[in-house]
Design a protein around this motif. Structure first.
Motif, PDB file in Angstrom:
ATOM      1  N   LEU A  21      10.840   8.531   4.344  1.00 29.75           N
ATOM      2  CA  LEU A  21      10.453   7.169   4.389  1.00 29.75           C
ATOM      3  C   LEU A  21       8.927   7.783   4.192  1.00 29.75           C
ATOM      4  O   LEU A  21       8.272   7.255   3.056  1.00 29.75           O
ATOM      5  N   ILE A  22       8.905   8.988   4.340  1.00 30.71           N
ATOM      6  CA  ILE A  22       7.345   9.498   3.942  1.00 30.71           C
ATOM      7  C   ILE A  22       6.922   9.703   2.628  1.00 30.71           C
ATOM      8  O   ILE A  22       5.459   9.093   2.046  1.00 30.71           O
ATOM      9  N   ARG A  23       7.974  10.466   1.872  1.00 28.27           N
ATOM     10  CA  ARG A  23       7.722  10.649   0.251  1.00 28.27           C
ATOM     11  C   ARG A  23       8.254   8.913  -0.370  1.00 28.27           C
ATOM     12  O   ARG A  23       7.471   9.312  -1.565  1.00 28.27           O
ATOM     13  N   ARG A  24       9.197   8.261   0.336  1.00 33.08           N
ATOM     14  CA  ARG A  24       9.104   7.098  -0.832  1.00 33.08           C
ATOM     15  C   ARG A  24       8.124   6.545  -0.460  1.00 33.08           C
ATOM     16  O   ARG A  24       7.358   5.520  -1.741  1.00 33.08           O
ATOM     17  N   ALA A  25       7.522   5.846   0.229  1.00 28.74           N
ATOM     18  CA  ALA A  25       6.235   5.635   0.554  1.00 28.74           C
ATOM     19  C   ALA A  25       4.292   5.981  -0.064  1.00 28.74           C
ATOM     20  O   ALA A  25       4.274   4.884  -0.660  1.00 28.74           O
ATOM     21  N   ALA A  26       4.514   7.708  -0.191  1.00 29.23           N
ATOM     22  CA  ALA A  26       3.457   8.195  -1.067  1.00 29.23           C
ATOM     23  C   ALA A  26       4.263   7.826  -2.677  1.00 29.23           C
ATOM     24  O   ALA A  26       3.117   7.887  -3.413  1.00 29.23           O
ATOM     25  N   GLY A  27       4.989   6.934  -2.739  1.00 29.16           N
ATOM     26  CA  GLY A  27       5.637   6.957  -4.209  1.00 29.16           C
ATOM     27  C   GLY A  27       5.218   5.177  -4.714  1.00 29.16           C
ATOM     28  O   GLY A  27       5.231   4.612  -5.617  1.00 29.16           O
ATOM     29  N   LEU A  28       4.962   4.556  -3.215  1.00 26.50           N
ATOM     30  CA  LEU A  28       4.739   2.900  -3.633  1.00 26.50           C
ATOM     31  C   LEU A  28       3.165   2.810  -3.666  1.00 26.50           C
ATOM     32  O   LEU A  28       3.122   1.661  -3.811  1.00 26.50           O
ATOM     33  N   SER A  30      -1.042   3.988  -2.672  1.00 25.16           N
ATOM     34  CA  SER A  30      -1.984   4.901  -3.387  1.00 25.16           C
ATOM     35  C   SER A  30      -2.666   6.111  -2.470  1.00 25.16           C
ATOM     36  O   SER A  30      -2.723   7.184  -2.435  1.00 25.16           O
ATOM     37  N   GLU A  31      -1.939   5.100  -0.855  1.00 25.94           N
ATOM     38  CA  GLU A  31      -2.330   6.529  -0.047  1.00 25.94           C
ATOM     39  C   GLU A  31      -1.320   5.995   1.105  1.00 25.94           C
ATOM     40  O   GLU A  31      -1.875   4.709   1.303  1.00 25.94           O
ATOM     41  N   VAL A  32      -1.155   7.218   1.564  1.00 24.87           N
ATOM     42  CA  VAL A  32      -0.282   6.523   3.122  1.00 24.87           C
ATOM     43  C   VAL A  32      -0.933   7.821   4.207  1.00 24.87           C
ATOM     44  O   VAL A  32      -0.898   8.786   3.918  1.00 24.87           O
ATOM     45  N   VAL A  33      -1.483   7.098   5.029  1.00 24.77           N
ATOM     46  CA  VAL A  33      -1.563   7.837   6.431  1.00 24.77           C
ATOM     47  C   VAL A  33      -0.572   7.800   7.565  1.00 24.77           C
ATOM     48  O   VAL A  33      -0.463   6.631   8.041  1.00 24.77           O
ATOM     49  N   LEU A  54       3.451  19.671  12.961  1.00 27.45           N
ATOM     50  CA  LEU A  54       5.196  19.985  12.127  1.00 27.45           C
ATOM     51  C   LEU A  54       5.045  19.210  11.090  1.00 27.45           C
ATOM     52  O   LEU A  54       5.765  19.287   9.886  1.00 27.45           O
ATOM     53  N   LEU A  55       4.543  17.926  11.542  1.00 25.99           N
ATOM     54  CA  LEU A  55       4.414  16.488  10.432  1.00 25.99           C
ATOM     55  C   LEU A  55       3.443  17.139   9.288  1.00 25.99           C
ATOM     56  O   LEU A  55       3.760  16.696   7.638  1.00 25.99           O
ATOM     57  N   ASN A  56       2.227  18.415   9.477  1.00 24.14           N
ATOM     58  CA  ASN A  56       1.288  18.483   7.847  1.00 24.14           C
ATOM     59  C   ASN A  56       2.267  19.508   7.593  1.00 24.14           C
ATOM     60  O   ASN A  56       2.389  19.512   6.011  1.00 24.14           O
ATOM     61  N   GLU A  57       3.252  19.790   8.094  1.00 20.89           N
ATOM     62  CA  GLU A  57       4.085  21.221   6.818  1.00 20.89           C
ATOM     63  C   GLU A  57       4.782  21.189   6.959  1.00 20.89           C
ATOM     64  O   GLU A  57       5.586  21.223   5.670  1.00 20.89           O
ATOM     65  N   VAL A  62       2.570  17.065  -0.367  1.00 21.99           N
ATOM     66  CA  VAL A  62       2.339  15.005  -0.955  1.00 21.99           C
ATOM     67  C   VAL A  62       1.264  14.644  -1.191  1.00 21.99           C
ATOM     68  O   VAL A  62       0.586  15.232   0.178  1.00 21.99           O
ATOM     69  N   PRO A  63       0.939  14.539  -2.206  1.00 19.93           N
ATOM     70  CA  PRO A  63      -0.828  14.478  -2.282  1.00 19.93           C
ATOM     71  C   PRO A  63      -1.011  13.405  -1.686  1.00 19.93           C
ATOM     72  O   PRO A  63      -2.663  13.541  -1.226  1.00 19.93           O
ATOM     73  N   ASN A  64      -0.917  12.670  -1.184  1.00 22.05           N
ATOM     74  CA  ASN A  64      -1.579  11.453  -1.171  1.00 22.05           C
ATOM     75  C   ASN A  64      -0.972  10.976  -0.082  1.00 22.05           C
ATOM     76  O   ASN A  64      -1.142   9.407   0.528  1.00 22.05           O
TER      77      ASN A  64
END
Length: 163
Positions: A21-28, A30-33, A54-57, A62-64
């Protein structure tokens, strides 16, 4: 794409479903927190900072996407972060009613925050942090449900507890 999205959760531990979900949201957006809730009422397996680490690792590269810890009211965090989109995952129909109630409450408290629901890939649909912890607690192999670093952290956690 210009919207900033907030994806809150306990992430105890982060699973392949969360990562999807994080990766898909990052594609949708401009920024995901990704906001890791302290949530002491859930008695998390991992400390908040370890969940952030762990999440950061896991989402490295994923730049955004930014990972932060938080406590308090979610809508206050959304305002502070100037997020206009709230990402929520739905694994099953049973999740919808609860998420619908949350979305309605959040909308009442912060009308500029729009909830967006994403469903995981089919292979991740049944995965929950609770089930992953249960399997790991009993020495089962969780490597197909979580990243290698998370599987290692779970193994170390439960070995150190003598389980």
């Amino acid at each position: 794409m210009g919207h900033k999205a907030l994806y809150p959760g306990t992430f105890d531990p982060v699973t392949n479903g969360h990562t999807d979900l994080i990766r898909r949201a990052a594609g949708l957006f401009s920024e995901v927190v990704v906001a890791v809730a302290a949530n002491p009422s859930k008695q998390p397996c991992f400390a908040q900072q370890q969940r952030v680490d762990l999440l950061n690792e896991v989402i490295q590269g994923v730049p955004n996407v930014t990972v932060i810890g938080f406590s308090g009211l979610l809508v206050d965090l959304a305002k502070q972060q100037q997020a206009t989109v709230l990402i929520r995952g739905l694994r099953a129909v049973a999740d919808f009613e609860y998420e619908y109630q949350l979305a309605s409450m959040n909308r009442r408290l912060y009308p500029d925050l729009e909830s967006v629901f994403l469903t995981p890939l089919e292979e991740n649909r049944f995965i929950s942090s609770t089930l992953v912890k249960e399997v790991a607690l009993h020495g089962g192999d969780v490597s197909q449900f979580v990243a290698p670093s998370v599987a290692t952290a779970l193994s170390q956690k439960f070995q150190s507890q003598g389980k």
